[in-house]
Each structure stands twice: as structure tokens, then as C-alpha cells.
Motif scaffolding. Structure first.
Motif, mmCIF file in Angstrom:
data_model
loop_
_atom_site.group_PDB
_atom_site.id
_atom_site.type_symbol
_atom_site.label_atom_id
_atom_site.label_comp_id
_atom_site.label_asym_id
_atom_site.label_seq_id
_atom_site.Cartn_x
_atom_site.Cartn_y
_atom_site.Cartn_z
ATOM 1 N N PRO A 266 0.818 -1.214 0.000
ATOM 2 C CA PRO A 266 0.000 0.000 0.000
ATOM 3 C C PRO A 266 0.855 1.269 0.000
ATOM 4 C CG PRO A 266 -0.742 -1.550 1.687
ATOM 5 C CD PRO A 266 0.577 -2.046 1.189
ATOM 6 N N ALA A 267 0.310 2.316 -0.623
ATOM 7 C CA ALA A 267 0.999 3.602 -0.627
ATOM 8 C C ALA A 267 1.039 4.175 0.786
ATOM 9 C CB ALA A 267 0.271 4.557 -1.569
ATOM 10 N N PRO A 277 -5.187 15.556 -0.280
ATOM 11 C CA PRO A 277 -5.317 15.921 -1.690
ATOM 12 C C PRO A 277 -6.719 15.630 -2.221
ATOM 13 C CG PRO A 277 -4.070 13.880 -1.454
ATOM 14 C CD PRO A 277 -4.276 14.420 -0.079
ATOM 15 N N VAL A 278 -7.064 16.311 -3.311
ATOM 16 C CA VAL A 278 -8.359 16.091 -3.949
ATOM 17 C C VAL A 278 -8.370 14.689 -4.556
ATOM 18 C CG1 VAL A 278 -9.891 16.843 -5.809
ATOM 19 C CG2 VAL A 278 -8.640 18.532 -4.463
ATOM 20 N N PRO A 279 -9.413 13.879 -4.321
ATOM 21 C CA PRO A 279 -9.465 12.533 -4.909
ATOM 22 C C PRO A 279 -9.394 12.598 -6.427
ATOM 23 C CG PRO A 279 -11.198 12.828 -3.258
ATOM 24 C CD PRO A 279 -10.601 14.166 -3.491
ATOM 25 N N VAL A 280 -8.793 11.561 -7.016
ATOM 26 C CA VAL A 280 -8.710 11.531 -8.469
ATOM 27 C C VAL A 280 -10.077 11.222 -9.079
ATOM 28 C CG1 VAL A 280 -8.039 9.083 -8.633
ATOM 29 C CG2 VAL A 280 -7.343 10.677 -10.417
ATOM 30 N N LEU A 281 -10.913 10.447 -8.365
ATOM 31 C CA LEU A 281 -12.223 10.075 -8.893
ATOM 32 C C LEU A 281 -13.237 9.984 -7.764
ATOM 33 C CD1 LEU A 281 -13.764 9.075 -11.492
ATOM 34 C CD2 LEU A 281 -13.229 6.745 -10.741
ATOM 35 N N GLU A 282 -14.425 10.563 -7.986
ATOM 36 C CA GLU A 282 -15.518 10.484 -7.017
ATOM 37 C C GLU A 282 -16.819 10.165 -7.749
ATOM 38 O OE1 GLU A 282 -15.188 13.801 -3.761
ATOM 39 O OE2 GLU A 282 -14.330 14.590 -5.610
ATOM 40 N N LEU A 283 -17.481 9.134 -7.309
ATOM 41 C CA LEU A 283 -18.802 8.798 -7.842
ATOM 42 C C LEU A 283 -19.831 9.000 -6.739
ATOM 43 C CD1 LEU A 283 -17.070 7.380 -10.064
ATOM 44 C CD2 LEU A 283 -18.831 5.612 -10.130
ATOM 45 N N GLY A 314 -3.029 7.897 -6.528
ATOM 46 C CA GLY A 314 -1.947 6.961 -6.246
ATOM 47 C C GLY A 314 -2.398 5.650 -5.638
ATOM 48 N N ARG A 315 -3.714 5.484 -5.466
ATOM 49 C CA ARG A 315 -4.244 4.236 -4.903
ATOM 50 C C ARG A 315 -5.074 3.509 -5.955
ATOM 51 N NH1 ARG A 315 -3.855 3.532 0.487
ATOM 52 N NH2 ARG A 315 -5.793 2.372 0.693
ATOM 53 N N ASN A 316 -5.382 2.247 -5.693
ATOM 54 C CA ASN A 316 -6.094 1.416 -6.653
ATOM 55 C C ASN A 316 -7.338 0.829 -6.008
ATOM 56 O OD1 ASN A 316 -3.840 1.842 -8.300
ATOM 57 N ND2 ASN A 316 -2.859 -0.058 -7.618
ATOM 58 N N LEU A 317 -8.424 0.841 -6.774
ATOM 59 C CA LEU A 317 -9.685 0.263 -6.309
ATOM 60 C C LEU A 317 -10.074 -0.874 -7.236
ATOM 61 C CD1 LEU A 317 -12.240 0.358 -4.479
ATOM 62 C CD2 LEU A 317 -13.250 1.918 -6.173
ATOM 63 N N LEU A 470 1.968 -3.391 -14.271
ATOM 64 C CA LEU A 470 1.087 -2.326 -13.788
ATOM 65 C C LEU A 470 1.626 -1.693 -12.500
ATOM 66 C CD1 LEU A 470 -2.409 -3.974 -14.389
ATOM 67 C CD2 LEU A 470 -1.439 -2.054 -15.653
ATOM 68 N N LYS A 471 2.135 -2.535 -11.611
ATOM 69 C CA LYS A 471 2.715 -2.017 -10.363
ATOM 70 C C LYS A 471 3.934 -1.148 -10.647
ATOM 71 C CE LYS A 471 1.433 -6.030 -7.494
ATOM 72 N NZ LYS A 471 1.979 -7.164 -6.707
ATOM 73 N N GLU A 472 4.773 -1.630 -11.571
ATOM 74 C CA GLU A 472 5.992 -0.890 -11.922
ATOM 75 C C GLU A 472 5.650 0.462 -12.553
ATOM 76 O OE1 GLU A 472 9.343 -1.326 -15.365
ATOM 77 O OE2 GLU A 472 8.829 -3.169 -14.279
ATOM 78 N N LEU A 473 4.662 0.475 -13.461
ATOM 79 C CA LEU A 473 4.244 1.715 -14.106
ATOM 80 C C LEU A 473 3.641 2.688 -13.096
ATOM 81 C CD1 LEU A 473 2.646 0.199 -17.331
ATOM 82 C CD2 LEU A 473 4.751 1.549 -17.212
ATOM 83 N N GLN A 474 2.946 2.154 -12.114
ATOM 84 C CA GLN A 474 2.363 3.017 -11.091
ATOM 85 C C GLN A 474 3.457 3.720 -10.294
ATOM 86 O OE1 GLN A 474 -0.192 1.147 -8.040
ATOM 87 N NE2 GLN A 474 -1.441 2.981 -8.212
ATOM 88 N N ARG A 475 4.502 2.954 -9.931
ATOM 89 C CA ARG A 475 5.622 3.563 -9.195
ATOM 90 C C ARG A 475 6.339 4.618 -10.033
ATOM 91 N NH1 ARG A 475 6.286 -1.958 -7.694
ATOM 92 N NH2 ARG A 475 7.873 -2.248 -9.317
ATOM 93 N N GLU A 476 6.487 4.330 -11.329
ATOM 94 C CA GLU A 476 7.257 5.212 -12.205
ATOM 95 C C GLU A 476 6.475 6.436 -12.656
ATOM 96 O OE1 GLU A 476 9.724 4.870 -16.436
ATOM 97 O OE2 GLU A 476 9.331 3.079 -15.230
ATOM 98 N N LEU A 477 5.150 6.253 -12.902
ATOM 99 C CA LEU A 477 4.357 7.323 -13.504
ATOM 100 C C LEU A 477 3.329 7.937 -12.559
ATOM 101 C CD1 LEU A 477 3.662 5.578 -16.952
ATOM 102 C CD2 LEU A 477 5.524 7.158 -16.368
ATOM 103 N N GLY A 478 3.184 7.364 -11.356
ATOM 104 C CA GLY A 478 2.234 7.923 -10.391
ATOM 105 C C GLY A 478 0.779 7.717 -10.770
ATOM 106 N N LEU A 479 0.464 6.597 -11.397
ATOM 107 C CA LEU A 479 -0.890 6.322 -11.869
ATOM 108 C C LEU A 479 -1.805 5.848 -10.740
ATOM 109 C CD1 LEU A 479 0.066 4.249 -15.034
ATOM 110 C CD2 LEU A 479 -0.753 6.609 -15.037
ATOM 111 N N SER A 480 -3.098 5.944 -10.992
ATOM 112 C CA SER A 480 -4.111 5.271 -10.182
ATOM 113 C C SER A 480 -4.858 4.317 -11.100
ATOM 114 C CB SER A 480 -5.099 6.276 -9.584
ATOM 115 O OG SER A 480 -4.442 7.189 -8.732
ATOM 116 N N TYR A 481 -5.350 3.206 -10.531
ATOM 117 C CA TYR A 481 -6.081 2.224 -11.332
ATOM 118 C C TYR A 481 -7.447 1.946 -10.718
ATOM 119 C CZ TYR A 481 -1.469 0.943 -13.268
ATOM 120 O OH TYR A 481 -0.229 0.946 -13.865
#
Length: 555
Positions: A266-267, A277-283, A314-317, A470-481
Motif C-alpha cells: 500500500p501507498a 489531496p483532492v481525490p482523483v475520482l468520485e462517484l 496513487g491508490r487502486n480500487l 502495472l505495479k511498476e508503471l504506477q511507481r514510475e508514472l504515479g498512476l491510479s487504477y
């Protein structure tokens, strides 16, 4: 006791588009005793299905058997004339396909199709065939066995149709049945019932079987012995118990290690006192569906009902649930492919337009979706260079040398050689195509990637590699999934939290490691209890709470 099946020195070659001949099966030997079920396992391209099809005396277009013998009950399927092979198919040896939906004619009733082989071979009168079909429907635990044959294929569920395809294969009492990945497309709860039905009927009829799969846990429940394949060659043959507990070949050990990818770390939480920080996505209370919208503003078929969640940067759901629970509809709604019937979607704190066509180019760039099937998502007429270059031009205005350099960087990011950029999608393996599918999404420099069942069609080793990528790209690019799947092991390997959906509703959302716990929702417990284990005794000893099973039977 003599063997029912004996394969000696089997060799198969394929002809490429350029006319070059390539050996794809290289000197395979194994045997099957009467009543024994043997599994063929290995990654995509290992030759599993090709070998299984030779038992029918058949090869795919462009392939041919060039050496060896395939004997079934004394009949060499390689040497026999085609008319003799046709006489044996359906009677001595039968086939259960991966896609039952593709195996049935949508315009004919189920009963007519199940008993058709008995008429072709003249094995029994129609009345006797129908009576036997009803017996098989009951043995395969199908609902209303006396009347289900009167339905059309579209009027039964996917799991029921898969069992009906088995009834079609078993109606003539064959000595050998080939199962070609028959549960790959099924969700875990349906898979359990289908596996139990297959196993029961095969044992009762003392039939031998060949079970083709890349899922070791499924194989563990049904096979007596396992043949491990790689590159068209046998790596190891052994009893199911020996293969799972004491593999002799390093490749077998690799397959076992890939079965359950390690969980995501986990981050780190934000320091105390620091502004959140502002969430990347809110439903917020999102509902969506299909068909004509009624006077109440709701579509004819409501597939998602008032779903809400927040995804931190930076987190994944993960979103899990059975087929038809609304997972993919939810992903398409977030992506703007389907307009929500009600509720709101916010990205980076800003309200998103309901449909993608009304969203700004910047909003489109930041939120990308990767689809389940790379085969249908990638244009077969375009080179990889064109496929990756289009979003680079659309979102970033790149051309010439800058575009070429970025394409090579994208291929490097997904661990593919630069030379692939001149190929067409059909010239790549399934795993390579899925990496290109992912690279195309990354070309936009997104903040959030929606992954819709992107590993479900991949073998265990390739799927584990995609998860690690996917994990590696998240660390490198700061993605959320946002990760949509019915594979619970995969979801737990990459996600921080998991939302569980049932019948269009989100029934709970928990940390990934807590899904299925005693304190959780009963449906989540049912899902987790249905995930096969690498233990040959698991299915026979499985005792699911009958009240839970009854309560959450598909409506």
C-alpha cells in the motif's frame, strides 16, 4: 489394462503468411487410461489446444500433422481417412468448447442441438435421445431438466449454456471427452457448479478426458494427471498431487509461483496535519443502464444502481462480482461511453460531462480505459506504430522524430522490443497485444487508467507479468487504477481496496485483504469461498453455506 489413448512422437507444423513452415508441436508423447482425466497445461502458445484437436484428427487452418501417431482405442486418427474420422467424432470422442455461446445455433431450440449427433450417427430413436438428454440435464445440475431443452440458447445463463454444451458432447456416450478451457469465461461461483457437474458425470460414465487449461487451481480439482507443455514440448508429466506439491521441472515451478501474484504494497499515508489531496475520482449515487429511457428518466435495463465511492490519487480500487453484476457497465459509464441515468462523476474535483464526446480533450487525456479483449480493441489493419502514434498526435500534437522517439519509449515502458512497431496485431501473442493495449492508454499520459478484465483472457504466467508491469508503471508514472475483474487473486494483488458488486449495487468496500472476512457481507464471503485452491481435495470437501448459495442465486 491397455491405454485408451496413445500419442507417440506427435509433430505439427504451421505455415506462416510468408510461406515459411514452423514446427509448433515437437515430438509429444503421452497416454491416457480408460476413465482417466489428463490435463494439458502451459502458457498461451504452448500447444495445449493444438494437441487436443489432433485427438479429433483435426488441425487449425494453416497447420498439419507431419509426424507421429494419435491412437484412440486402436484407431490412428492421423492415418485414418476423413470419412472414418468423422464416424468416430461424437461417438468415440467428443469436444466441449471454450465458448459455448459460439457452439450453439441461436435459431434452434436447445434440445434439437443437443441430440443432433444421435441422429447423424443413427445411434438411437429421437424419443430415447430426448429421454437421455433430460437425464444428462439433471446429472449436470441444470434447472428444470424436463423443460430447459425447449428454450433457445439466449434464454439460459452462460454457466447453464456451458453445461448444455457438455450434454451435447456426452449424449452419445463417448469414450473420450476433450474439454477446451470450458470454465475460463465463467465467474467463480458459476465455475464451481460447472466443475462439480463435469466431474460427477465423467465419473459416473467412466469416461476418459483431456482437460485443456492454464488455470492450475481448476485443473487440480478435475485431473488425475497433468502434462506440462511449453513451446510445443512436454516439460513434465506426473500425478496432480506430485505436480502441485513437488514439481520436477523449473517451468512447472514457475507456473505454480505465478498462480497467486504477491499483494501490492500500500501507498504510504499522507503525514499528519498535511492537507488531504483532492481525490482523483468520485462517484456519487451513479446509476446507468441500457435501452429506451422511460418517463421516470431511467433506462429500460438498469445495470448499475446508485453506486458511489472515492478513489484517492496513487491508490487502486478493485471492483469484483459475478458476470452481469454491472462491473463493466460501471467502467464504461466512468469512461463516458454510457451516460449515467442519475448521479455525478467528478475527476480531480471537477464534474465530468456524462458522455466522452462532450468532455474536453484534457479530461479525455487524463482518464483512459484498457479493454478486456486486445483482439477487438486494436485495429487489425494498422501497425503497432500507427496504433501508438495516433494518441500521441491527438493529445500531444507529436509528429516526426519526436513521435517516433515517444513510440519507442512506450514500447520500452511495457517491456516490448522496438522492432515490434512495424508489425500488425495479428503477428503478436496475446500477452504482447495486451501490453500494446496498455501502451496506447499510457500514450495519453493519464492520471487514472480503467482496467476492464484485462488479464481474464491471459494465461497465469502472462497475467502475473502484466500485474507486475502495472505495479511498476504506477511507481514510475504515479498512476491510479480502477481494476474491474472477477479474478479475486488478481484484484488482491494490485488493489488497496475492493468494492464488491451484486445485481448492480455496491454491497461493500473493504481493504483488499479483508474481503470475504467473517465480519464482511455474506455475498463477499460466498465469492471468496468459491475461489479454487491448489489442492486436489478442495472441490470434493467444499461445503458452502446452502443459505448463502440460495440467497445469492442469480435472479
Amino acid at each position: 489394462m491397455s491405454n485408451l489413448v496413445e500419442i507417440h512422437g506427435l509433430e505439427v507444423e504451421a505455415t506462416t503468411d510468408s510461406g515459411r513452415r514452423v514446427a509448433i508441436i515437437k515430438g509429444v508423447d503421452f497416454a491416457i487410461a480408460p476413465g482417466e482425466i489428463v490435463a494439458l497445461i502451459g502458457e498461451s502458445g504452448s500447444g495445449k489446444t493444438t494437441i487436443a484437436l489432433t485427438l479429433l484428427g483435426y488441425t487449425r487452418p494453416g497447420c498439419r500433422i507431419t509426424g507421429g501417431s494419435v491412437a484412440i482405442d486402436g484407431h490412428d486418427m492421423v492415418a485414418l481417412p476423413e470419412a472414418e474420422r468423422a464416424r468416430l467424432r461424437g461417438r468415440e470422442i467428443s469436444y466441449v468448447p471454450q465458448s459455448a455461446a459460439a457452439a450453439f445455433n441461436p435459431s434452434q431450440r436447445i434440445m434439437d442441438q443437443v441430440i443432433e449427433i444421435t441422429a447423424i450417427h443413427g445411434t438411437m430413436p429421437r424419443a430415447a435421445a430426448e429421454a437421455k438428454a433430460v437425464e444428462l440435464f439433471a446429472a449436470l445440475s441444470l434447472p428444470s431438466p424436463e423443460t430447459i431443452g425447449a428454450r433457445y440458447p439466449h434464454q439460459v445463463s452462460g454457466g447453464q449454456l456451458q453445461r448444455l454444451s457438455a450434454a451435447m458432447a456426452l449424449i452419445a456416450d463417448p469414450k473420450l471427452v476433450i474439454f477446451d478451457e470450458p470454465t475460463t469465461a465463467l465467474d467463480v461461483t458459476t465455475q464451481i457448479e460447472v466443475l462439480r457437474a463435469f466431474k460427477s458425470v465423467m465419473k459416473r460414465g467412466r469416461m476418459a478426458g483431456v482437460y485443456v487449461s492454464h488455470d492450475l487451481a481448476v485443473v487440480a480439482q478435475i485431473a488425475d494427471r497433468i502434462v506440462v507443455l511449453k513451446g510445443g514440448q512436454v516439460q513434465e508429466i506426473g500425478s496432480t498431487e506430485q505436480i502441485l506439491t513437488a514439481p520436477a521441472h523449473p517451468y512447472t515451478a514457475e507456473l505454480l509461483a505465478a498462480f497467486k501474484p504477491p499483494a501490492r504494497v500500500p501507498a504510504a499515508p499522507a503525514p499528519a496535519g498535511e492537507a488531504k489531496p483532492v481525490p482523483v475520482l468520485e462517484l456519487d449515487a451513479v446509476s446507468a443502464g441500457y435501452g429506451k429511457v422511460g418517463a421516470d428518466g431511467q433506462p429500460l435495463i438498469l445495470a448499475v444502481r446508485s453506486v458511489g465511492f472515492t478513489l484517492e490519487r496513487g491508490r487502486n480500487l478493485g471492483v469484483i462480482g459475478e458476470s452481469g453484476c454491472g462491473k463493466s457497465t460501471l467502467a464504461r459509464t466512468i469512461a463516458g461511453m454510457i451516460a449515467p441515468a442519475s448521479g455525478t462523476i467528478r475527476f480531480d474535483g471537477k464534474l465530468l460531462a456524462p458522455l466522452a464526446k462532450d468532455r474536453s480533450r484534457e479530461a479525455l487525456r487524463k482518464l483512459q480505459i484498457v479493454f478486456q479483449s486486445a483482439d477487438t480493441a486494436l485495429n487489425p489493419a494498422r501497425s503497432i506504430e500507427d496504433i501508438l502514434g495516433r494518441p500521441l498526435t491527438f493529445y500531444h500534437g507529436l509528429g516526426g522524430k519526436a513521435r517516433d522517439a515517444r513510440i519507442e519509449r512506450l514500447l520500452d515502458l511495457v517491456h516490448l522490443p522496438k522492432t515490434l512497431k512495424h508489425r500488425l496485431p495479428a503477428e503478436l501473442s496475446g500477452g504482447q497485444k495486451q501490453r500494446i493495449n496498455l501502451a496506447r492508454a499510457l500514450a495519453a499520459d493519464p492520471e487514472l487508467v480503467l482496467c476492464d478484465e484485462i488479464t481474464s483472457a491471459l494465461d497465469t504466467v502472462v497475467a502475473a507479468a502484466i500485474i507486475e508491469l502495472l505495479k511498476e508503471l504506477q511507481r514510475e508514472l504515479g498512476l491510479s487504477y480502477l481494476f474491474i475483474s472477477h479474478d479475486l487473486n488478481t484484484v488482491q494483488a494490485i488493489c488497496d481496496e475492493v468494492a464488491v458488486m451484486y445485481h448492480g449495487e455496491k454491497v461493500e468496500q473493504l481493504p483488499a485483504g479483508d474481503v470475504g472476512s467473517r465480519a464482511g457481507h455474506p455475498y463477499s464471503r460466498l465469492l471468496m469461498s468459491s475461489v479454487p485452491k491448489l489442492d486436489p481435495r478442495w472441490l470434493d470437501s467444499l461445503e458452502r453455506d446452502p443459505e448463502l448459495v440460495a440467497a445469492f442465486a442469480k435472479r
